[in-house]
Motif scaffolding. Structure first.
Motif, mmCIF file in Angstrom:
data_model
loop_
_atom_site.group_PDB
_atom_site.id
_atom_site.type_symbol
_atom_site.label_atom_id
_atom_site.label_comp_id
_atom_site.label_asym_id
_atom_site.label_seq_id
_atom_site.Cartn_x
_atom_site.Cartn_y
_atom_site.Cartn_z
ATOM 1 N N PRO A 145 -2.714 -4.309 10.450
ATOM 2 C CA PRO A 145 -3.785 -3.349 10.138
ATOM 3 C C PRO A 145 -4.793 -3.947 9.175
ATOM 4 O O PRO A 145 -4.454 -4.739 8.302
ATOM 5 C CB PRO A 145 -3.042 -2.163 9.511
ATOM 6 N N SER A 146 -6.022 -3.547 9.337
ATOM 7 C CA SER A 146 -7.087 -4.079 8.476
ATOM 8 C C SER A 146 -7.083 -3.350 7.135
ATOM 9 O O SER A 146 -6.540 -2.258 6.995
ATOM 10 C CB SER A 146 -8.441 -3.932 9.159
ATOM 11 N N ASP A 147 -7.723 -3.934 6.161
ATOM 12 C CA ASP A 147 -7.795 -3.358 4.827
ATOM 13 C C ASP A 147 -8.916 -2.326 4.796
ATOM 14 O O ASP A 147 -10.085 -2.642 5.008
ATOM 15 C CB ASP A 147 -8.061 -4.466 3.810
ATOM 16 N N VAL A 148 -8.556 -1.083 4.544
ATOM 17 C CA VAL A 148 -9.529 0.002 4.571
ATOM 18 C C VAL A 148 -9.853 0.515 3.171
ATOM 19 O O VAL A 148 -10.544 1.525 3.039
ATOM 20 C CB VAL A 148 -9.025 1.174 5.446
ATOM 21 N N THR A 149 -9.387 -0.153 2.153
ATOM 22 C CA THR A 149 -9.614 0.346 0.796
ATOM 23 C C THR A 149 -11.095 0.369 0.439
ATOM 24 O O THR A 149 -11.554 1.295 -0.235
ATOM 25 C CB THR A 149 -8.846 -0.523 -0.229
ATOM 26 N N ASP A 150 -11.859 -0.627 0.889
ATOM 27 C CA ASP A 150 -13.292 -0.648 0.591
ATOM 28 C C ASP A 150 -14.002 0.530 1.255
ATOM 29 O O ASP A 150 -14.873 1.170 0.648
ATOM 30 C CB ASP A 150 -13.921 -1.968 1.059
ATOM 31 N N ILE A 151 -13.637 0.815 2.461
ATOM 32 C CA ILE A 151 -14.264 1.924 3.194
ATOM 33 C C ILE A 151 -13.946 3.246 2.508
ATOM 34 O O ILE A 151 -14.822 4.104 2.326
ATOM 35 C CB ILE A 151 -13.789 1.932 4.662
ATOM 36 N N ILE A 152 -12.692 3.399 2.077
ATOM 37 C CA ILE A 152 -12.283 4.645 1.421
ATOM 38 C C ILE A 152 -12.985 4.787 0.073
ATOM 39 O O ILE A 152 -13.424 5.879 -0.301
ATOM 40 C CB ILE A 152 -10.753 4.695 1.266
ATOM 41 N N LYS A 153 -13.114 3.699 -0.668
ATOM 42 C CA LYS A 153 -13.813 3.761 -1.954
ATOM 43 C C LYS A 153 -15.264 4.179 -1.769
ATOM 44 O O LYS A 153 -15.793 4.986 -2.538
ATOM 45 C CB LYS A 153 -13.758 2.397 -2.661
ATOM 46 N N ASP A 154 -15.915 3.655 -0.744
ATOM 47 C CA ASP A 154 -17.303 4.045 -0.467
ATOM 48 C C ASP A 154 -17.398 5.532 -0.155
ATOM 49 O O ASP A 154 -18.325 6.215 -0.609
ATOM 50 C CB ASP A 154 -17.871 3.224 0.697
ATOM 51 N N GLN A 155 -16.464 6.038 0.613
ATOM 52 C CA GLN A 155 -16.480 7.455 0.963
ATOM 53 C C GLN A 155 -16.221 8.335 -0.256
ATOM 54 O O GLN A 155 -16.835 9.391 -0.416
ATOM 55 C CB GLN A 155 -15.452 7.738 2.061
ATOM 56 N N ILE A 156 -15.318 7.905 -1.130
ATOM 57 C CA ILE A 156 -15.032 8.675 -2.346
ATOM 58 C C ILE A 156 -16.254 8.684 -3.251
ATOM 59 O O ILE A 156 -16.616 9.724 -3.825
ATOM 60 C CB ILE A 156 -13.792 8.103 -3.066
ATOM 61 N N ASP A 157 -16.908 7.526 -3.397
ATOM 62 C CA ASP A 157 -18.117 7.463 -4.220
ATOM 63 C C ASP A 157 -19.227 8.337 -3.651
ATOM 64 O O ASP A 157 -19.977 8.968 -4.395
ATOM 65 C CB ASP A 157 -18.609 6.017 -4.348
ATOM 66 N N ALA A 158 -19.346 8.379 -2.348
ATOM 67 C CA ALA A 158 -20.362 9.224 -1.715
ATOM 68 C C ALA A 158 -20.055 10.702 -1.953
ATOM 69 O O ALA A 158 -20.967 11.523 -2.080
ATOM 70 C CB ALA A 158 -20.444 8.935 -0.224
#
Length: 163
Positions: free
Chosen positions: A72-85
């Motif tokens: 599985p790919s690392d999705v932490t960056d995507i989740i952090k962006d969504q939380i910041d938004a």
């Protein structure tokens, strides 16, 4: 009687077509090895190829068909962006209180009964008018006293007594 003859002709034509189809099927089987090879190729093309995702086949032929293990790919960056938004503050300049306030629990009942209430109101007005007419016929007093009822008459009489 002509329909019987037509039916017989159609039956004969159908028998001939069926015989031609049987002959057509039987003919390729008589040709030796060339047709067998083409049949095997066609059959291989028709059959689906298995793909093994979580199973490791024991056969060497089937190991080529197994799929590579995917991490599985690392999705932490995507989740952090969504939380910041989601943390950004949205300023609402105007709030419509009608949309926010819940409706009264009986709003649907009022809506459904409104037509019947209008009809009932008309009947009530007719009945009141009829009562007023009856009072006018019963007494030949002043119209204002009859319409307003006995309460005004008493009030006027009391005012006269005080003077």
């Amino acid at each position: 009687m002509s329909t019987v003859g037509a039916l017989n002709d159609e039956a004969l034509k159908r028998k001939e077509r069926l015989k031609a189809l049987r002959d057509k099927r039987a003919a390729p089987k008589t040709i030796p090895d060339v047709d067998k090879e083409t049949d095997e190729i066609k059959e291989k093309e028709r059959l689906p190829k298995p793909s093994f995702r979580s199973y490791n086949p024991g056969s060497e032929k089937l190991k080529d068909l197994s799929m590579d293990v995917i991490k599985p790919s690392d999705v932490t960056d995507i989740i952090k962006d969504q939380i910041d938004a989601g943390k950004t503050e949205h300023v609402v300049s105007e709030v419509d209180l009608n949309n926010l306030a819940p409706r009264k629990p009986d709003w649907d009942l009022k809506r459904d009964v409104s037509k019947k209430l209008e009809k009932l109101e008309r009947h009530t007005q007719r009945a009141i008018a009829e009562l007023i007419r009856e009072r006018l016929k019963a007494s030949q007093d002043d119209l204002a006293y009859v319409v307003m009822g006995e309460g005004i008459r008493r009030k006027v009489d009391d005012d006269d007594d005080d003077d």
